[in-house]
Write a protein that holds these residues in place. Structure first.
Motif, PDB file in Angstrom:
ATOM      1  N   GLU A 129       9.526  27.875  53.407  1.00  0.00           N
ATOM      2  CA  GLU A 129       9.591  29.229  53.937  1.00  0.00           C
ATOM      3  C   GLU A 129       8.602  29.447  55.090  1.00  0.00           C
ATOM      4  O   GLU A 129       7.489  28.920  55.082  1.00  0.00           O
ATOM      5  N   LYS A 158      14.319  36.587  48.010  1.00  0.00           N
ATOM      6  CA  LYS A 158      14.991  35.543  48.774  1.00  0.00           C
ATOM      7  C   LYS A 158      15.012  34.210  48.036  1.00  0.00           C
ATOM      8  O   LYS A 158      16.031  33.514  47.978  1.00  0.00           O
ATOM      9  N   VAL A 159      13.864  33.835  47.453  1.00  0.00           N
ATOM     10  CA  VAL A 159      13.733  32.532  46.795  1.00  0.00           C
ATOM     11  C   VAL A 159      14.356  32.551  45.408  1.00  0.00           C
ATOM     12  O   VAL A 159      14.928  31.559  44.942  1.00  0.00           O
ATOM     13  N   HIS A 166       6.985  32.073  55.706  1.00  0.00           N
ATOM     14  CA  HIS A 166       5.831  32.791  55.156  1.00  0.00           C
ATOM     15  C   HIS A 166       4.720  31.813  54.773  1.00  0.00           C
ATOM     16  O   HIS A 166       3.525  32.079  54.994  1.00  0.00           O
ATOM     17  N   LEU A 172      10.000  38.033  49.663  1.00  0.00           N
ATOM     18  CA  LEU A 172      10.151  36.582  49.503  1.00  0.00           C
ATOM     19  C   LEU A 172      10.653  36.227  48.101  1.00  0.00           C
ATOM     20  O   LEU A 172      11.450  35.293  47.933  1.00  0.00           O
TER      21      LEU A 172
END
Length: 472
Positions: A394, A384-385, A396, A381
Motif C-alpha cells: 500500500e 480497502k485491505v 500508505h 485503509l
C-alpha cells in the motif's frame, strides 16, 4: 517523569538561599569578592554571604534560552525549552582503543580523529573538546583542544579553559573564526565549583571573563554523596542548587544578562571502592531533580548522561548509556554530555561514540512520540485491505515508513540466516568498521582560506610563546 512537586522545589530553593546567606560561598578570587561586596554581600575571610534578594534579582536577569551558531555563523541550536542535544563527554584523560581492555593516554592525533568522527555522526549535534592530549605542554592543552575543533568541524563546541589566560587566547581564536562572538556564540565554556561551596581562582576568573564577553557558560556543580556533599540525595541537591546559584549570581554581576546554563556532574561516592559512580540510580535521581529546579526557573539545562562507569564496551556500558540517555530525553535536558565516555568520566572510546550515536537516535525518536490524525489512523485503509495481510504493497506504508520509523545503522536486526553466514556482525565490530570508514572517507568542511591563515598565524604565536615547534 516528575520527581519534585512545586512545594518541593520551593523548599529546596529556600534552603539553598539560606545556605548562601548564612554559610556563604568561598571564593579564592579578589575580583569575585569585590563584585559581591559591591552588590551588598558580606565578605568574611574570602567567604561571600549572598543576600537572597541579590540571588532572586540575578535569576531574573539570566536568559532563558541561548542560540548557538555553527562555525559558518548560521543559527544552529536553541539551548532552552524542551530541546535536547547530545555531545561527547568532555575532558577525558584516557582513550580506549578497539580490542584493548586497558585505556591509554591520548595524544593530539586521537582528538583530531574524535572530532572528525563526531562531525559525521548524525545524532551528536554538538562537539566537545573531549580528550586532553598528553603529548603537548600542560599550559597549552586548553588552546590546542579548541584549535583542533575549529579546524575539523562546523558543529558548535562545549569546551573549557584550564588556565586564566587560556580564556583570552581561546576567545581570540573564536573571534578570528566567527567575528563578534557575543552576537554569534559558537562555544560553551564549562566552569566547575569545588564542592562543597567553593570556587577556585582559575574557575571563578574564567566565569567572570566569559560573562564579560557574553560567552555562554555551563555551571557544573559536582557533589559527591557522602564525600564532598551529604550522603542524602536531598542534602546533596540543596548543595548542588546553592553552588549553581552562586555561579549564576557571579556571572550576572560580571556581565548583566550573561548567558548561563544550569548544569551538573553529580556522582555517588562508592563506599566499597572509593570510586565516583556517575550512572547510579541515586545520581540519576539527583540529576533529574536539579533539572526540574532549573526548568522551574526557566533556565537552560545541562547534565552528564548517555554515559557509563564500565571500563570496557560490555553489557554494562550499553545498559547504563541507554538508561541514562532515555532519562535525558524524558527530562528534555538541553545539553547532554556523555556519549563515548567510560570509567567514571575518565575515558573516551571512538567505538562507543558510534554506538551511543545509535542510542541517541533511538531515544530521540522515542521522545518525538507519534501523531494521531485521519491519515495516521488509516481507517479507510482497513476497508480497502479487509482481512488480507497486504499492507506491504500500500502507498500508505511507503508514505509513512521513514516518517514514522527509526532505522539503526549499527544495531543488528537481520535474520538468523545472515548471522550464521557471517554476513551480519556484532554491534561492536560493526561500530569499529564505521569508525574506520568515517575516518578514511569523511572530509570535514574546511575553513575559508583567509580565516585559516589568520588562525594559523595566531596559533603559531601561542606555540612560540611556550617554545613549542609549529610542526604540532
Amino acid at each position: 517523569m516528575q520527581l519534585l512537586s512545586e512545594n518541593d522545589i520551593k523548599l529546596i530553593h529556600e534552603k539553598a538561599l539560606e545556605i548562601l546567606e548564612k554559610v556563604g560561598v568561598y571564593f579564592d578570587n579578589k575580583t569575585a569578592l569585590q563584585l559581591f561586596k559591591s552588590a551588598g554581600a558580606k565578605i568574611e575571610d574570602k567567604v561571600a554571604k549572598i543576600p537572597r534578594d541579590l540571588v532572586e534579582a540575578c535569576l531574573k536577569k539570566t536568559p532563558s534560552k541561548i542560540i548557538l551558531y555553527d562555525r559558518n555563523g548560521k543559527p544552529y541550536a536553541e539551548i532552552g525549552g524542551d530541546n535536547v542535544y547530545f555531545n561527547p563527554g568532555s575532558a577525558a584523560t584516557k582513550i580506549l582503543d578497539y580490542g584493548s581492555r586497558k585505556a591509554r593516554n591520548p595524544v593530539v592525533e586521537d582528538l583530531v580523529k574524535l572530532v572528525r568522527l563526531v562531525d559525521a555522526l548524525e545524532y551528536l549535534k554538538l562537539q566537545s573538546t573531549a580528550l586532553v592530549p598528553s603529548d603537548v605542554p600542560v599550559e597549552l592543552r586548553d588552546r590546542i583542544r579548541l584549535y583542533i575543533v575549529l579546524k575539523n568541524t562546523i558543529k558548535p563546541v562545549v569546551t573549557g579553559a584550564f588556565t586564566v589566560d587560556g580564556v583570552y587566547d581561546m576567545t581570540k581564536m573564536l573571534e578570528i573564526v566567527l567575528g563578534e562572538i557575543s552576537k554569534k556564540p559558537y562555544a560553551v565554556f564549562d566552569v566547575c565549583p569545588s564542592p562543597p561551596l567553593k570556587w577556585s581562582y582559575i574557575t571563578s576568573q574564567n566565569l567572570i571573563d566569559c560573562a564579560k564577553k557574553r560567552i555562554p557558560v555551563e555551571i557544573i556543580p559536582m557533589p559527591q554523596f557522602g564525600a564532598t556533599s551529604p550522603i542524602t540525595i536531598a542534602g546533596s541537591l540543596v548543595q548542588h542548587h546553592a553552588e549553581a546559584l552562586s555561579g549564576i549570581v557571579l556571572a550576572q554581576l560580571a556581565g548583566e544578562g550573561a548567558p548561563v546554563i544550569y548544569g551538573g556532574s553529580p556522582c555517588e561516592f562508592c563506599m566499597r571502592y572509593g570510586t565516583a559512580n556517575i550512572v547510579s540510580p541515586e545520581t540519576l535521581l539527583l540529576s533529574s531533580a536539579y533539572i526540574e529546579i532549573a526548568k522551574y526557573f526557566n533556565l537552560p539545562t545541562h547534565t552528564y548522561m548517555a554515559i557509563s562507569d564500565s571500563k570496557i564496551l560490555d553489557y554494562q556500558a550499553g545498559a547504563e548509556a541507554s538508561m541514562s540517555a532515555l532519562v535525558a530525553v524524558l527530562k528534555r535536558i538541553n545539553i547532554v554530555s556523555g556519549p563515548g565516555m567510560l570509567e567514571f568520566e575518565n575515558t573516551q572510546s571512538l567505538e562507543k561514540l558510534v554506538l551511543d550515536n545509535e542510542i541517541c537516535g533511538y531515544v530521540l525518536r522515542f521522545a518525538k512520540g507519534f501523531e494521531i490524525n485521519d491519515d495516521t489512523l488509516a481507517i479507510e485503509l482497513f476497508a480497502k485491505v479487509g482481512f488480507k495481510a497486504i499492507f506491504l504493497k500500500e502507498r500508505h506504508t511507503v508514505k509513512f515508513l521513514r516518517k514514522e520509523h527509526y532505522f539503526p545503522k549499527v544495531f543488528d536486526r537481520s535474520p538468523i540466516s545472515l548471522w550464521l553466514s557471517g554476513k551480519s556482525l556484532p554491534a561492536l565490530e560493526k561500530a569499529h568498521k564505521v569508525v574506520e570508514e568515517i575516518l578514511s572517507t569523511h572530509e570535514p568542511e574546511p575553513l575559508p582560506s583567509d580565516i585559516e591563515k589568520e588562525l594559523e598565524k595566531f596559533f603559531k604565536s601561542i606555540l612560540a610563546k611556550y617554545g613549542v615547534k609549529p610542526s604540532l
